[in-house]
Design an enzyme around this catalytic site. Structure first.
Site, PDB file in Angstrom:
ATOM      1  N   ASP A  22       0.871  -1.173   0.000  1.00 38.11           N
ATOM      2  CA  ASP A  22       0.000   0.000   0.000  1.00 38.11           C
ATOM      3  C   ASP A  22       0.910   1.225   0.000  1.00 38.11           C
ATOM      4  O   ASP A  22       2.115   1.143   0.255  1.00 38.11           O
ATOM      5  CB  ASP A  22      -0.956  -0.003   1.205  1.00 38.11           C
ATOM      6  CG  ASP A  22      -2.173   0.901   0.950  1.00 38.11           C
ATOM      7  OD1 ASP A  22      -2.118   1.749   0.034  1.00 38.11           O
ATOM      8  OD2 ASP A  22      -3.188   0.764   1.670  1.00 38.11           O
TER       9      ASP A  22
HETATM   10  C1  BGC Z   1      -5.084   3.243  -0.040  1.00 39.11           C
HETATM   11  C2  BGC Z   1      -5.138   2.241  -1.171  1.00 39.11           C
HETATM   12  C3  BGC Z   1      -4.904   2.935  -2.477  1.00 39.11           C
HETATM   13  C4  BGC Z   1      -3.576   3.681  -2.423  1.00 39.11           C
HETATM   14  C5  BGC Z   1      -3.237   4.417  -3.707  1.00 39.11           C
HETATM   15  C6  BGC Z   1      -3.845   4.099  -0.090  1.00 39.11           C
HETATM   16  O1  BGC Z   1      -3.924   5.130   0.824  1.00 39.11           O
HETATM   17  O2  BGC Z   1      -5.166   2.566   1.190  1.00 39.11           O
HETATM   18  O3  BGC Z   1      -6.382   1.596  -1.187  1.00 39.11           O
HETATM   19  O4  BGC Z   1      -4.944   2.019  -3.538  1.00 39.11           O
HETATM   20  O5  BGC Z   1      -3.642   4.628  -1.369  1.00 39.11           O
HETATM   21  O6  BGC Z   1      -4.039   5.520  -3.867  1.00 39.11           O
END
Ligand code: BGC
Length: 731
Positions: free
Chosen positions: A277
């Site tokens: 993530d």
């Molecule tokens: C989120 C993810 C997301 C990523 C990219 C993170 O803060 O938890 O779900 O895909 O950001 O935007």
């Protein structure tokens, strides 16, 4: 095409001769070979430096005030990993995701996309075909923009009604969430886009998501959150899995060898890659634990898969073979998704995609209450009050990375404030068109009064004057924080109560990101849960209210009567000391949602699986047979006067004398009045089993299993039992 020429111009060691003396073609471009062979050949052709390029992603937005600039070559989206043009390896263009193609910080100026309804609406459809169509829409809309990695589906379980991202996910049950996520993945990958199942694992709350340690016994974890992922991976074969921000039973998820290597890659044989993530990597040695790619390294405290990884390799804390394995996995998923073949970008048919979004919402709307058949509303009303919910503008959307700039542009934007990056995301946006317009379109001769709902007395006055009223109410939820409680915010309960007092024919349309309390329920004429409706939301809601559609959604998560009944009175860490790590014990273990209410002997306001219809259904003739697993048969009949879809459900109610509910299966059936159909369901044996950590196996204990079939987890009409064999199943 340009890539193809570059590749064919190479002196090639790993080439197969072309037919009839044609120029040699590298093995990795030979679609007649297996992905394993192609990935191995490509890996062998990469230089050490090139391999390392594939291991690190960049944040791909423009946000100069925070120091972020879209890298050259990036389409512009959540992330970017450069390709290796000399070998025909395209860049990975990673986009959010779950509810439509996001355009963070307007990085692709003016680009809008079709917004799907909340994941909970898709889950409420209980319909794998709806889920697959959603996935195909996401894949198509991504590919049309040159984006080839879709950061979804999200399938964390809804353990708490206040979960800030429950709206994005697929409910509280591992079989339902896993099945639908698998179908979404199939839909995405069918469009030659890599699907990314997220957030692995147990990121079931937003409070302190980067510092919380989720504590749950291994057996319970396997039987809940991990089972959802296991089913989704078996069914959808996504190319990647995104490891979560949180810690899980000690280590960070992205640095957990137990989670990423032992469970995901060894036990489940996952052939794809694990990406982090955004900002979830904490050490170069996360690679040794099984992380394959560091996403958006700028969001980590430092770049771990660069010089830090060199140092770890030198120190021997990461093996060179692990780096090769990571690269091979990334290449394997690219090959499997068809990213190495030149393709034309698909054309987006916005109208057709809005129809897909509308279908998902249409099947996801849940009729919760209609005791005096106030719904469907007649279309010959002389006047009607429509109040609240910004219903003059659009339907609400949830906040965070899943937020989509909808086609037509946001109908309204309400800034909710807050500091830093999270503050930018804290905005309530509304997807057009307006429910009010959709209602008007169906009532050309009706005098419609609209009020914003800020003054309940005014709304009540107008409601008293008309034969019916519709009150739209909303609850915003967004990433990075959990909802404070389950009360409808900003005094909306008062609005409903006032209007319902003035007019018995008051229809309440809930536009929420999860369960809310309903103190006014006995007074309301009818209640409909419409979630966040997306680009097709307004029309689907109006179609249900006026009877063009017979509602068939079923709750994918229980609605508690009160927060006193949920496993944790407070969300762990919701009001903790900022930055101070904490443990979040998942007290309910594998008994998420309805399983918890059943074992704690609590009656929810609306149980899991609940949903009414304008028709009625009856079940009969249950048969249960045992052996290797349970096979359940029964008849479902439409006893009402309208065609309608029913979703009868089968639950395990006890195994070997141990009480406890587990959804074993369901079947969605469209039935004409009087029509009856036989349904057969076969239980996934893992749902009959205990996961035994000491044995490293699932164990189905021989004995009598009792099954019940009914309309929802709280209304189980037929019961039967059968004996199953003692079985051990691979983990
Ligand atoms: C989120 C993810 C997301 C990523 C990219 C993170 O803060 O938890 O779900 O895909 O950001 O935007």
């Amino acid at each position: 095409m340009v890539l193809g020429k570059l590749v064919l111009g190479l002196a090639c060691a790993a080439c197969v001769p072309g037919a009839g003396g044609a120029r040699a073609r590298p093995v990795w471009l030979d679609t007649g070979r297996s992905a394993d062979e192609r990935a191995a050949a490509l890996l062998a052709a990469l230089t050490p430096a090139e391999k390392r390029v594939l291991l690190v992603g960049t944040f791909a937005v423009n946000l100069p005030q925070a120091g972020f600039h879209k890298p050259a070559g990036a389409v512009g989206s959540a992330g970017y990993v450069p390709g290796i043009p000399r070998l025909g390896i395209p860049a990975l263009q990673e986009t959010d995701s779950t509810l439509g193609i996001a355009n963070p910080f307007d990085v692709r100026p003016g680009d809008t996309a079709v917004a799907l309804p909340a994941g909970l609406a898709t889950a409420a459809s209980f319909d794998p075909e709806i889920a697959r169509a959603n996935g195909a829409l996401l894949g198509r809309e991504a590919a049309a923009r040159g984006l080839n990695v879709l950061l979804g589906p999200g399938l964390n379980l809804a353990r708490d009604p206040r979960g800030g991202r429950n709206f994005e996910y697929l409910g509280e049950d591992p079989l339902l969430a896993g099945t639908l996520a698998g179908e979404i993945e199939r839909g995405i990958q069918g469009e030659h886009v890599i699907a990314v199942a997220k957030h692995f694992a147990a990121n079931d709350q937003e409070s302190g998501r980067t510092i919380a340690n989720m504590v749950i016994p291994e057996g319970a974890l396997r039987e809940s959150d991990l089972l959802a992922f296991e089913i989704a991976l078996e069914r959808g074969h996504p190319g990647a899995v995104m490891c979560a921000y949180n810690k899980l039973n000690g280590p960070y998820a992205c640095g957990s060898a137990k989670l990423l290597t032992d469970t995901l890659k060894q036990d489940w044989g996952f052939p794809g890659f694990v990406l982090s993530d955004w900002g979830a990597v904490h050490a170069a040695t996360d690679m040794a634990a099984g992380l394959d790619q560091e996403s958006a390294f700028e969001l980590d405290t430092e770049k771990f898969f660069g010089t830090k990884l060199d140092a770890a390799l030198r120190a021997g804390s990461v093996a060179p073979a692990r780096v090769d394995d990571a690269v091979r996995r990334i290449l394997h998923s690219m090959i499997e998704a068809g990213l190495l073949e030149p393709r034309h970008k698909p054309a987006v048919d916005v109208k057709a995609d809005i129809a897909v979004a509308r279908a998902a919402e249409a099947e996801g709307i849940v009729l919760l209450s209609n005791p005096a058949s106030v719904l469907p509303l007649p279309t010959d009303l002389h006047c009607l009050l429509v109040a609240g919910g910004e219903s003059d503008a659009g339907v609400p959307a949830g906040g965070g990375s899943s937020e989509v700039t909808p086609v037509g542009g946001a109908a309204r934007e309400i800034k909710l404030g807050g500091e830093g990056l999270a503050g930018i995301f804290r905005q309530q946006i509304y997807d057009p068109p307006a429910p009010l317009a959709a209602v008007r379109a169906r009532l050309p001769r009706t005098k419609i009064f609209w009020v914003d709902g800020r003054y309940p007395a005014q709304a009540a006055l107008l409601a008293a004057f008309c034969p019916a009223a519709i009150v739209f109410v909303q609850q915003w939820a967004g990433e990075d924080s959990d909802i404070a409680d389950i009360t409808l915010p900003s005094g909306q309960d008062g609005l409903i109560a006032a209007v319902a007092r003035a007019n018995r024919h008051t229809v309440v349309v809930l536009e929420t990101g999860g369960p809310v309390a309903m103190p006014w329920l006995p007074q309301a004429g009818a209640v409909v849960e419409a979630w966040y409706g997306g680009s097709g939301g307004a029309d689907a809601i109006a179609a249900v209210l006026f009877g063009e559609l017979n509602p068939s959604g079923r709750l994918p998560m229980s609605f508690p009567a009160s927060l006193a009944d949920v496993p944790n009175l407070n969300v762990n860490g919701q009001y903790g000391v900022p930055g101070q790590p904490f443990d979040a014990p998942y007290r309910e273990g594998a008994d998420v949602g309805y399983r918890w209410y059943a074992s704690a002997h609590k009656t929810p306001l609306f149980p899991f699986g609940f949903g009414l219809s304008y028709s009625a259904f009856a079940y009969s003739g249950l048969t249960v047979s045992g052996g290797a697993t349970l096979t359940i048969g029964f008849d479902v009949r439409n006893t009402g006067a309208r065609p309608g879809m029913d979703v009868p459900q089968a639950y395990l109610t006890s195994r070997g004398g141990r009480q406890g509910l587990r959804l074993l299966g369901w079947s969605k059936q469209l039935l004409q009045p009087g029509e009856s159909r036989h349904v057969t369901l076969t239980a996934d044996p893992r749902l009959l089993a205990d996961y035994e950590p000491a044995l490293h196996k699932w164990h189905v204990a021989a004995g009598a299993m009792t099954v019940a079939v009914g309309a929802n987890a709280g209304d189980l009409k037929l019961s039967g039992s059968a004996a199953v064999d003692d079985r051990m199943l691979a983990p």
